[in-house]
Design a protein around this motif. Structure first.
Motif, PDB file in Angstrom:
ATOM      1  N   ARG B 239       0.806  -1.218   0.000  1.00 30.46           N
ATOM      2  CA  ARG B 239       0.000   0.000   0.000  1.00 30.46           C
ATOM      3  C   ARG B 239       0.844   1.274   0.000  1.00 30.46           C
ATOM      4  NH1 ARG B 239      -5.233   1.007   2.046  1.00 30.46           N
ATOM      5  NH2 ARG B 239      -5.466   3.245   2.286  1.00 30.46           N
ATOM      6  N   GLY B 240       1.906   1.261   0.746  1.00 33.23           N
ATOM      7  CA  GLY B 240       2.667   2.495   0.915  1.00 33.23           C
ATOM      8  C   GLY B 240       3.836   2.661  -0.037  1.00 33.23           C
ATOM      9  N   VAL B 241       3.990   1.729  -0.963  1.00 34.37           N
ATOM     10  CA  VAL B 241       5.142   1.815  -1.869  1.00 34.37           C
ATOM     11  C   VAL B 241       5.148   3.140  -2.608  1.00 34.37           C
ATOM     12  CG1 VAL B 241       6.180   0.838  -3.946  1.00 34.37           C
ATOM     13  CG2 VAL B 241       5.393  -0.666  -2.123  1.00 34.37           C
ATOM     14  N   ARG B 242       3.983   3.597  -2.994  1.00 30.95           N
ATOM     15  CA  ARG B 242       3.902   4.842  -3.783  1.00 30.95           C
ATOM     16  C   ARG B 242       4.429   6.033  -2.995  1.00 30.95           C
ATOM     17  NH1 ARG B 242      -2.237   4.457  -5.096  1.00 30.95           N
ATOM     18  NH2 ARG B 242      -1.601   2.284  -5.215  1.00 30.95           N
ATOM     19  N   ASP B 243       4.388   5.920  -1.668  1.00 24.92           N
ATOM     20  CA  ASP B 243       4.875   7.043  -0.860  1.00 24.92           C
ATOM     21  C   ASP B 243       6.395   7.091  -0.799  1.00 24.92           C
ATOM     22  OD1 ASP B 243       2.302   7.705  -0.250  1.00 24.92           O
ATOM     23  OD2 ASP B 243       2.269   6.569   1.628  1.00 24.92           O
ATOM     24  N   ARG B 244       6.998   5.960  -0.885  1.00 24.45           N
ATOM     25  CA  ARG B 244       8.420   5.966  -0.586  1.00 24.45           C
ATOM     26  C   ARG B 244       9.327   5.511  -1.716  1.00 24.45           C
ATOM     27  NH1 ARG B 244       6.576   1.720   2.585  1.00 24.45           N
ATOM     28  NH2 ARG B 244       7.361  -0.348   2.048  1.00 24.45           N
ATOM     29  N   GLN B 245       8.763   4.867  -2.707  1.00 20.26           N
ATOM     30  CA  GLN B 245       9.635   4.261  -3.707  1.00 20.26           C
ATOM     31  C   GLN B 245       9.708   5.086  -4.980  1.00 20.26           C
ATOM     32  OE1 GLN B 245      10.097   0.573  -2.894  1.00 20.26           O
ATOM     33  NE2 GLN B 245      11.218  -0.115  -4.674  1.00 20.26           N
ATOM     34  N   ARG B 246      10.875   5.096  -5.564  1.00 18.17           N
ATOM     35  CA  ARG B 246      11.076   5.810  -6.829  1.00 18.17           C
ATOM     36  C   ARG B 246      10.667   4.868  -7.964  1.00 18.17           C
ATOM     37  NH1 ARG B 246      17.213   7.194  -6.544  1.00 18.17           N
ATOM     38  NH2 ARG B 246      16.699   8.627  -8.225  1.00 18.17           N
ATOM     39  N   PRO B 247       9.860   5.337  -8.914  1.00 15.74           N
ATOM     40  CA  PRO B 247       9.380   4.441  -9.975  1.00 15.74           C
ATOM     41  C   PRO B 247      10.513   3.757 -10.733  1.00 15.74           C
ATOM     42  CG  PRO B 247       8.159   6.492 -10.014  1.00 15.74           C
ATOM     43  CD  PRO B 247       9.246   6.672  -9.010  1.00 15.74           C
TER      44      PRO B 247
END
Lengths: 227, 430
Positions: B239-247
């Motif tokens: 769920r939180g990958v979009r907050d912390r990860q660079r595409p």
């Protein structure tokens, strides 16, 4: 007789050294990362539990068997030895300086004055307890658990009552008396001075901690099971 | 019990097991790439959970000082719980999980009966994520925010990153240090990627064998392949990958996780670059329902029956508290961060290893010895307040006045807190 006594002490000390050595070697046999087991840790923990259960003879016996020279040793900063010393000091204090039944637990020649056969021996034992706990208190400054024990030991020695009362009162004011025996001692000290309200308060705290042990109200704590 | 005096966990960030995961959706988090819109609709939103303080999650290099960050990683002893910090591994008796791993592997030296009992009860602090290669995947701003307000990322790990006594500037410097290997690369072009294809790939590649992905519309139940315990425990909720990860980092990660982070337990799943793009699109931008509100459990009234120290000790203190609040002599030198200090905490001198130890109190913020039963502003004894504060932390409402205990471990149940509160109310009987 003297030679036999020395031999016995030597055997005791060698046994302890042997335990330590065997453990260390075992720890180095290809498994250096695994902590080895020091059985004295469990031994001291058992002695502490016996003390907490009111089994003062058993507690003192375990300590003297593991550390026959403890009354003559400098504890310093050795934590395990400090705990053993504290246990023996409190067992002695709570037994009024007389641990005669210890003869059943350890060889007689290791007992020294611990039997407390005479007034002088009992006084010597109580003084040793105060001294041992005072030394611990120096090493562990600002530790109310040690200060409570010291206060209890001081309360068992007539000339130290004033020092004991001040120490325990200071702890009680901050809710830091760490044992029911500490409150019991404080109660007795207040009773001596006729401070009824303070005595009642200390006894109540002791009773809440112990579900009304007889020693809270003034009976000597040595009146409990001697185990 | 030498190493069992060890401590707490830092279930920090790093994605040891996979694509990294959760947190709460943040209104200011923007998609990092143009994506093909997905027709997938999320379930009806529940009441929104309280959000951590607003974070600037833009993907820019940290403005922190990496050199100071390294010194802070030493100060906060991140290596007690994490590999990949750039520091040497912590000594055995200071490690969070070393002793537990030894016990489970039968390497710990203790009598067989005790080992058997420990194994039976050992559920937490078996794994912690490595911090290797953070810069390749994580946004420094996210690391900063997470350090300040840690929350649960890994639903199967049990433990979480603890709330440390850290300032924002310190968190920023640590973020700079942990992302020191960051390489600014072209933004991943996901313009042709499809969330729907990514969703289908998520099923066929069996990502759900390890990863939860809460908030997306329900996926069909599959029989996942067996995965090793460590991989499942460390796998974050996505769920939180979009907050912390660079595409761009995520795409590279999906193609070859071990190339990015050699010590990861995430397997290399064969896929094309196009598939990795689709999967990244699904992870980064599938519609999410708001996180459900996490409620603080109701506080129970004290019991009328007698509760003794012996009961509390057996049920709680021995199993949990002593690991961080031990007598150094019991633990052969290491009293844990809650007694002799550590993890950036000053020594508090609180020993929960014995009745007298608990009664002897702790050093307060001023270094003054204080009873742990002294009332807080609302009258709650401090000892109880710390247990309640942990429940509040889990609900996303950290109490600035007191750190929740047990640190970084699941909060005690209301029944267990009731037991402690009863014991305190009864005068702390032995």
């Amino acid at each position: 007789m003297r030679v036999r006594s020395m031999m016995r002490r030597l055997v005791s000390v060698c046994a302890l050294v042997g335990i330590g050595t065997a453990s260390a070697v075992a720890g180095a046999c290809g498994e250096e990362i695994a902590p080895y087991v020091d059985y004295r840790v469990m031994g001291v923990a058992s002695a502490e539990q016996a003390l907490q259960d009111g089994k003062y003879i058993a507690a003192a016996g375990m300590v003297v068997r593991m550390f026959p020279e403890i009354q003559r040793m400098s504890v310093g900063r050795d934590g395990l030895l400090a705990r053993a010393s504290r246990t023996l000091a409190l067992a002695t204090t709570r037994s009024g300086g007389a641990l005669a039944a210890l003869e059943r637990e350890v060889p007689a020649d290791l007992l020294g004055t611990l039997r407390g056969a005479t007034d002088a021996e009992r006084a010597e034992n109580l003084a040793w307890s105060v001294n041992a706990l005072r030394n611990l208190s120096e090493v562990r400054k600002n530790d109310p658990a040690v200060q409570t024990d010291l206060g209890e030991a001081l309360a068992a020695v007539g000339p130290s009552h004033e020092e004991a009362r001040k120490l325990l009162e200071g702890l009680a004011a901050r809710d830091l008396v760490a044992t029911p025996q500490g409150y019991a001692a404080l109660g007795r000290l207040h009773a001596e001075l006729g401070h009824d309200a303070e005595r009642t308060s200390a006894v109540k705290r002791c009773e809440a901690m112990t579900k009304g042990a007889a020693y809270c109200a003034g009976a000597p704590s040595s009146g409990r099971s001697q185990g | 019990m030498r190493g069992l005096a060890a401590l707490t966990v830092l279930a920090m960030t790093a994605g040891a097991a996979g694509c990294d995961g959760t947190g709460s959706p943040r209104p200011d988090a923007k998609p990092q790439a143009t994506l093909v819109a997905s027709p997938t609709s999320a379930p009806a939103p529940a009441a929104a959970a309280p959000q951590p303080a607003a974070l600037d999650l833009k993907d820019e290099p940290s403005t922190g000082d990496a050199e100071r960050g390294r010194a802070l990683v030493v100060k906060f002893e991140c290596n007690r719980c994490h590999d990949g910090t750039g520091l040497a591994t912590a000594p055995r008796d200071k490690q969070c999980v070393g002793c537990h791993q030894d016990i489970l592997a039968g390497r710990f030296r203790a009598p067989a009966a005790i080992m058997s009992r420990w194994k039976e009860h050992l559920g937490l602090l078996r794994e912690t994520p490595s911090l290797q290669a953070m810069g390749a995947r994580h946004k420094p701003a996210w690391i900063e925010g997470f350090l300040l307000e840690p929350h649960d990322l890994r639903p199967n790990l049990g433990a979480t990153m603890p709330r440390l006594a850290m300032t924002r500037a310190e968190a920023r410097d640590i973020g700079a240090y942990l992302t020191r290997d960051r390489v600014d690369e072209p933004r991943a072009d996901l313009s042709m990627a499809s969330v729907d294809r990514g969703r289908a790939l998520f099923e066929t590649k069996q990502c759900g064998a390890c990863h939860a992905y809460t908030g997306v519309s329900p996926r069909p139940a599959l029989t996942p392949p067996a995965a090793p315990y460590g991989a499942i425990a460390l796998a974050p909720d996505l769920r939180g990958v979009r907050d912390r990860q660079r595409p761009s980092g995520l795409v590279r990660w999906l193609l070859d996780p071990k190339k990015v982070k050699p010590d990861t337990l995430m397997p290399t799943v064969p896929m094309t670059e196009k598939e990795a793009g689709d999967l990244a699109a699904y992870v980064l931008s599938a519609p999410l329902s708001p996180a459900p509100e996490r409620k603080i459990p109701e506080r129970l009234a004290v019991l009328s029956r007698r509760v003794t120290f012996e009961e509390i000790n057996e049920r709680l203190f021995k199993k949990t508290c002593r690991h961080c609040h031990s007598e150094p002599d019991y633990a052969l030198g290491e009293g844990g961060p809650g007694n002799t200090g550590g993890l950036g905490f000053a020594p508090r001198g609180l020993n929960i290893g014995s009745y007298a130890g608990v009664a002897a109190g702790m050093l307060d913020e001023r270094g003054v010895r204080t009873s742990v039963f002294a009332p807080m502003a609302d009258g709650t004894p401090r000892f109880v307040a710390a247990l309640l504060a942990r429940q509040a932390e889990e609900a996303g409402r950290p109490n600035p006045a007191i750190r929740g205990m047990p640190l970084a471990l699941p909060a005690l149940s209301p029944e267990d807190i009731q037991l402690v509160e009863t014991w305190v109310a009864q005068g702390r009987p032995l």
